[in-house]
Structures are given as C-alpha cells and as structure tokens.
Scaffold this active site. Structure first.
Site, mmCIF file in Angstrom:
data_model
loop_
_atom_site.group_PDB
_atom_site.id
_atom_site.type_symbol
_atom_site.label_atom_id
_atom_site.label_comp_id
_atom_site.label_asym_id
_atom_site.label_seq_id
_atom_site.Cartn_x
_atom_site.Cartn_y
_atom_site.Cartn_z
ATOM 1 N N ASP A 265 0.871 -1.173 0.000
ATOM 2 C CA ASP A 265 0.000 0.000 0.000
ATOM 3 C C ASP A 265 0.915 1.233 0.000
ATOM 4 O O ASP A 265 2.130 1.145 0.163
ATOM 5 C CB ASP A 265 -0.945 -0.030 1.208
ATOM 6 C CG ASP A 265 -2.160 0.861 0.994
ATOM 7 O OD1 ASP A 265 -3.170 0.655 1.673
ATOM 8 O OD2 ASP A 265 -2.082 1.765 0.125
HETATM 9 C C1 GLC Z 1 -4.431 4.329 -0.137
HETATM 10 C C2 GLC Z 1 -5.285 3.161 0.294
HETATM 11 C C3 GLC Z 1 -5.386 2.051 -0.728
HETATM 12 C C4 GLC Z 1 -5.296 2.640 -2.123
HETATM 13 C C5 GLC Z 1 -3.905 3.225 -2.290
HETATM 14 C C6 GLC Z 1 -3.721 3.898 -3.648
HETATM 15 O O1 GLC Z 1 -3.680 4.818 0.942
HETATM 16 O O2 GLC Z 1 -4.968 2.540 1.537
HETATM 17 O O3 GLC Z 1 -6.634 1.384 -0.506
HETATM 18 O O4 GLC Z 1 -5.512 1.622 -3.092
HETATM 19 O O5 GLC Z 1 -3.578 4.147 -1.257
HETATM 20 O O6 GLC Z 1 -4.561 5.010 -3.754
#
Ligand code: GLC
Length: 729
Positions: A265
C-alpha cells in the site's frame, strides 16, 4: 451482460519465453525499476525516471491522453521499451458510480455485484487503466472504522462471495478495445481489525482469527483468479503486514501456492520507520523485500536502496529476478507489449451509458435496507398533496457518490428531491427545507433553520427527512468515535418529529450509525447508504412503492458505541447472556452490560419488506453426515403479505463443541427468492461438510465430527432450528 474472467494464471508458454528473454537483457537498475510504482507527485523529474527505466508502474493518472503520454515515455524513449502498468482505485464504479461497496453487498446478489464490477472495468480500461486497486475484502466489525464503507461487511462467507464476484467482474474477458484489467484484493491482511476502529491502528489478532476470519476472503479472491494483492499498512501482532514473511511467504506462496504480484500500500514500506520496525529506508527496503513485497508503491525504499542491497550481498539478484518475472508476466498477460496505448475516443463511447446508469439504479434499489416501517407508513401514497422534504442531504448532488468515487461527478447525481419530482404527479406540493448543514461537509447548506423545517412539516401530509453523513466522513482516514447523526441533525429530527406529523427518515451514510432515538420515535427508516448516482430515483421508487425494498444488512448496527464490536458470529463465552445452563451466580454474572443490551440494534442479515414472509417446516434431510458428505436442509418460505417481494433466505450453522471454541453462528448459505403474494416455496441448502471446519490447535484446517445446529431464517437473530451430526469416520 455476462462476463467470463480472463485467466491470468493460464499463462501461455510463450509468455515465459518472452519474460526470460527480456529479463536476460535487463540491468539491475532496470529490474529494480519494475518494482517501483509512482504517482504524479513523486518527483519533478518523473519523466526522466521513466525514460531511464526506474519506474514500472504509475497510479492515479487522469485520462487516456495523459496515460498514453507516460506510456510513450516508457515504450518509445526507454532502453528496453517495457510498458508501464497503470493502477487506479476503482472501488464502486469509475465514471458511472454505484452504491458504496458495503451497500452493494447488502443486495446479497453476487451476480449483480459482478455486473457492476464489469461495468467499472469497461469504463476504466478504455482510459488505459490496467490495474484496479479493488476489491477491498477486509472483514470489518467496527463501524467506527471509516473503511467499513469499502468492503462487504462482517461475515466471512458473504465477504468471500462478494470478493469473488468483484474479481470476476473486474477481470472480465472481452473488454472494449481488447483491453484487460487485473484486480488487486486488499488490504492484506486484517486491516479491518484496527483497534478502537481507528484507521491505520494496531491490529493484534490471533493466528486462528487471521486464518478463519481475515484470510478466507483473500483466498476466495485468488481462487477467482485475482493475480495481484495489496499488502496493508497495519501491523499484526507486532509485525507490519508489508514486511510480514508469515503473510507474504508462508501463507501466500507456500500454503496457497499463489504466484501473483504483491504491491505494497501507499508508502507502507516507508511507514516501517514509523512502526519502529526499520531504522531507515534502506532497512525498510531490505525487510519489505525479504518478506515478500514485490512492488513498492510510492515509497522511498526500493528506488533508492534495493539495487545497493544486491551489491552489498544482502539481497540476491535471483530474488530480484523472481519479483521482476511476476511483474513482467503480468504485463505480458495484460497485453501491454502489444497494445500499450488506448484510443481516447473510446471513453465517450462506453462510459456512462444508459445501460450502465440503469444498472446503477438497479443496484441502488436492491442495496437499500428498510429498517423500520411501523403501521406500514411506507410505501407512501402517490395521492399525497403536500410533502415536506427536509434535511441537509435531501437535495445533495455530491455525497451520494460516497467515498472513493473515481471519476464520478456531482452533475451525474440524482438527489432525493430530483427523484421525488420524477415520480410524483405535477400537483404534489414538495416543500424542500435543508434545515441544517451536515457537520464536516465543506459545501454546508443554510445555517440551521429548524423553524422553516417545522413550518413545512406542519402544513404537509408527511415529512421525509434525509439525514446522515457526508461522504468524507467515511472511507480512508475517516474513523469516527461518535456514530450519531453529525452536526445538529438530531435536533432537526426531534423538532420535526415534535410536530406530530408522520415522519420518514432516509439515512445516508458510509457505515452503521447509532440511532436509538430515531428507532424509538420515527415510524419508518430506510438505510440508503451512499447510493451512487441513481440513489435519488431509487429512494423515490422505494418510498412510493414502485420498488419493494429487499436489501439485507451485512454489518450489525450497534445500539451504542460501547457495544462495539458487536457482530453475530461471536463466541459463546463461559457466561453467555442467554445461557440456558445453571450459573453459580445470579443473572448479572454473565457476559452482559449493566447499562446496555447485548444484542445489536439491527442484526446481520436484517431487512424489512413491504410484504411479509413466513418460515415453516424445517427439514434436515441428512441428520447424519460424513466428512466427505453434504448437509441437506430445507424449509418452506411463504409470502404471507399483500404484494410480491424478494426474501434473502439465510442458512446458519453452529458447531456445538470443538477442540477450540466456535462461533455461536456462521452463515453457510443464502438464496434470494422472489415470491408473489400468497406464493410459497421450499428452499433447500446443500452445505459441503468440508466447509464447516476451522483451524485447530496445530493450525491445520480440519472438520471435527460432532453435533451441529442449523438454522434457516431471515437474519442472524432468528430462524427455524434443526440439528445434524457429523459422524466419526
Ligand atoms: C491508499 C489506500 C489504498 C489505495 C492506495 C492507492 O492509501 O490505503 O486502498 O488503493 O492508497 O490510492
């Protein structure tokens, strides 16, 4: 709109040949480049980074032209011309916005949810998006956690069914322009178990809870063909998920034999420093990579340290090669080497079509849950002369989009006022009064004007209040400690209710709310969630009876925050509140509160209809089964009311005695059935005995012989009960 999933696992042999041929040409820097994902805010010299092969993927770009521009840098200006893979958060629609995922799950209709996911894939792929950062499959039992909006609720069985439906829809074959999309179940793992419902907070669950509750929806997603996964921010029992070899290797690779791409993430590797799990980004890169993260999303770890770790001998280049192979296989399977660009003209042809908007309406209609309907106040008669439509969300064109609304636009949203105008006769007088603002909503409506709201109610036949949360009060980084109506909406509600006029509340939110006063004093309550672009029409259709509500809750509603977590699949404890057994002490010495009930306000699986359903004659057709057999149980369901309706018949079991304690109920089957008034039908469930297992003391999945209870009913709190025995082999 049928869809067959594209099978990323059936990699043509020639892909392997092409991967090896390309890998053999790559420098160490170019290999590391494939393991890094950036967004537009990464650095001013992002273009050069792409030209030098230091970026393998981009996320959150805007439109086909922009994506084509970055693809050209990679394909035409880098040494090896390896295309980028483009990711985006397509959570409940892309341009056509559907109800938020927890609402979609309340349809209990995986086929419908799959269709919605396919629409999202169709609309996203034509802009050059190849990687959808969804489905979010985190089991969530704490409505303080804002991300409960993004998943499929509290239950493993339903959550797994929805995970599979969404993966199939996202990874549909036959997308426009020959494009392909890969899904990315997230957040691996147990992100929904954040302590105190606070986002990003510590998770400390047992390995058994991990294996029996939080991991199964991921396994289900992989079984449906998901070819990537996103590792979570949170730690689990002291080890951050994005540097957790037990999760990323022991489970993913060794136990499940899954060979997809693991994406961290957003800067989850950099967050290892904040966890106190890495002293610096070099150590974060080492720990993340050795634990099994293939690609670093927007972290300062891999791009600046991974190659040096190889040169220092702390990471073997062969290990880098393994991760790069997974990324290259994915890019070949997506067809990116043959077709890196998209035709910008396609979007207008396939996005936001009538068909897509019609599906968004159907999902919205089926996602809404009728929580209360005292005296059958609903459906309202179309002959009403004057309706007071009150509340900050009554004519709102933004918040029904919900959190993570992709390319959704306010202009696309039908408000409740729009919906009522569309279904009501010209002569009906609609008195619209916002009455107050939504707390935390930037586009606040008029200041509190309770007098205007009361005046409107006094001259109306009925007052319809549309109350709840702004979309920015749920979703990521939007946890709430108090789950009541935000701002002064409760005061508004009580002022209008005091007029004595019939009151209907339409509740819009991204989570269950704590609404005890409303439940006691308001005769009719419809949970509309954040219902997407067609929510206004769907609400009007339900309020005036064009649609009979059929939604059923996938998350329990707490009576108070003090109850949280409150969910149906709880353990019995040694002092159950409702125990039949003899307890040494008086009734108080049980697992109860002095000042609150133990049952939820509304249980999992709950929802009302405009008709009535009755259950009778439960038959356990297999009172004794063997480990390789199936439990067959059925019951008669009758529509005893005055109109056609859809009932979601649910089947639960309980393993009465185990070598570890077992939940008091577990959903093991559900069927949506449409019944005309007076119609009855026998509904039958065949439950594989293999599905009744758990992880034992040795952490092996087993099914234990013994006595079981089984229920068929309308929700987790009621139903007809039977018994069966799993015989010792
Ligand atoms: C965010 C979220 C995740 C998302 C990623 C990209 O912090 O936790 O669910 O897909 O970043 O936007």
């Amino acid at each position: 709109m049928s869809s067959v999933s594209f099978d990323f696992n059936a990699l043509a042999p020639e892909i392997e040949v092409r991967v090896e041929a390309l890998l053999a040409q790559m420098t160490l820097e170019e290999k590391v480049g494939q393991l890094f994902q950036a967004n537009l805010r990464w650095r001013d010299d992002l273009d050069d980074w792409i030209r030098q092969g230091h970026v393998g993927s981009l996320l959150s770009l805007n439109g086909a032209e922009q994506i084509n521009r970055f693809q050209r840098l990679a394909v035409e200006e880098s040494r090896l011309g390896i295309p980028l893979i483009i990711g985006f958060d397509v959570i409940h629609g892309f341009r056509t916005i559907f109800p938020i995922p927890v609402a979609e799950a309340c349809t209990w209709d995986p086929a419908l949810v799959e269709q919605a996911a396919r629409v999202a894939a169709v609309e996203a792929c034509v802009e050059g998006i190849d990687w959808i950062f969804a489905p979010m499959v985190d089991i969530a039992r704490d409505p303080r956690w804002g991300r409960i909006a993004e998943g499929a609720g509290e239950d493993v069985f339903l959550g797994s069914a929805m995970a599979q439906a969404r993966v199939r829809g996202f990874q549909s074959a036959n997308l426009p322009g020959g494009r392909r999309i890969v899904a990315c179940p997230k957040h691996y793992a147990a992100y929904g178990a954040a302590e105190a419902g606070k986002d990003y907070n510590t998770v400390d669950v047992s390995e058994r809870s991990l294996r029996d509750t939080y991991l199964p929806p991921f396994k289900a997603a992989f079984d449906a063909g998901a070819a990537t996964v996103m590792s979570a921010f949170n730690e689990i029992a002291g080890v951050p998920a994005s540097a957790n070899a037990f999760l990323l290797k022991t489970i993913l690779r060794e136990t499940w034999n899954w060979d997809g791409v693991v994406l961290s993430d957003f800067d989850a590797l950099g967050e290892l420093l904040h966890h106190g799990f890495a002293a610096d980004h070099r150590e974060a890169a080492l720990r993340g990579f050795l634990a099994g993260v293939d690609m670093d999303m927007m972290g300062n770890a891999y791009p600046f340290h991974l190659a040096n770790l190889v040169r220092e001998g702390l990471v073997e280049e062969a290990q880098i090669d393994g991760a790069v192979r997974r990324v290259l296989r994915l890019k070949f399977a997506l067809g990116l080497f043959e077709q890196p660009y998209t035709d910008p003209a396609l979007a207008a042809q396939v996005q936001f079509t009538e068909e897509h908007r019609a599906l968004a309406l159907e999902v919205a209609q089926k996602s809404m849950v009728l929580l209360k309907n005292e005296g059958n106040l609903l459906p309202l008669g179309a002959g009403l002369k004057t309706i007071a439509l009150i509340g900050p969300l009554a004519d709102d064109h933004h918040n029904p989009l919900g959190c993570w609304h992709g390319r959704g636009r306010d202009a696309d949203v039908e408000s409740v006022l729009d919906g009522l105008r569309a279904v009501l006769p010209e002569e009906t007088i609609l008195l619209h009064v916002p009455g107050c603002a939504i707390e935390g909503d930037a586009a606040a409506h008029a200041d509190a004007d309770f007098d205007a709201a009361v005046s409107a109610a006094l001259v109306a036949d009925v007052a319809v209040l549309v109350l709840g949360e702004a979309e920015m009060q749920s979703g990521e980084a939007h946890s709430r400690a108090h789950l009541d109506l935000p701002g002064r909406q409760q005061e508004l509600l009580e002022a209008v209710a005091a007029t004595g006029k019939p009151v209907v509340v339409v509740l819009m939110a991204g989570r269950p709310l704590v609404i005890p006063w409303m439940v006691e004093h308001v005769p009719a309550i419809l949970m509309a969630w954040h219902g997407g672009i067609r929510s206004g029409q769907a609400i009007a259709d339900i309020l005036f009876g064009a649609v009979n509500p059929s939604g059923r809750l996938v998350v329990s509603f707490p009576r108070s925050e003090g109850q949280i977590p409150v969910y149906y699949g709880r353990k019995s404890t040694g002092r159950p509140a409702d125990s039949e057994g003899v307890i040494q002490f008086d009734r108080r010495h049980r697992s109860v509160y002095l000042d609150e009930a133990s049952t939820p306000q509304f249980p999992f699986g709950y929802g009302l209809s405009y008709t009535d359903f009755s259950y009778s004659d439960l038959q356990v057709e297999t009172p004794e089964v063997t480990l390789d057999g199936g439990v067959v149980v059925s019951a008669e369901v009758a529509n005893t009311g005055g109109c056609a309706g859809v009932e979601t018949v649910q089947c639960y079991v309980r393993d009465l005695v185990g070598n570890v304690t077992r939940p008091v109920k577990e959903l093991k089957g559900f069927q949506r059935i449409a019944l005309e008034a007076g119609e009855r039908r026998r509904v039958r469930f065949e439950i594989p005995v293999r599905s009744l297992g758990f992880h034992n003391l040795e952490m092996r999945y087993i099914v234990e012989p013994g006595d079981f209870r089984v229920w068929i009913g309308p929700n987790a709190a009621e139903g007809l009960q039977g018994e069966f025995v799993i015989k010792t082999p």
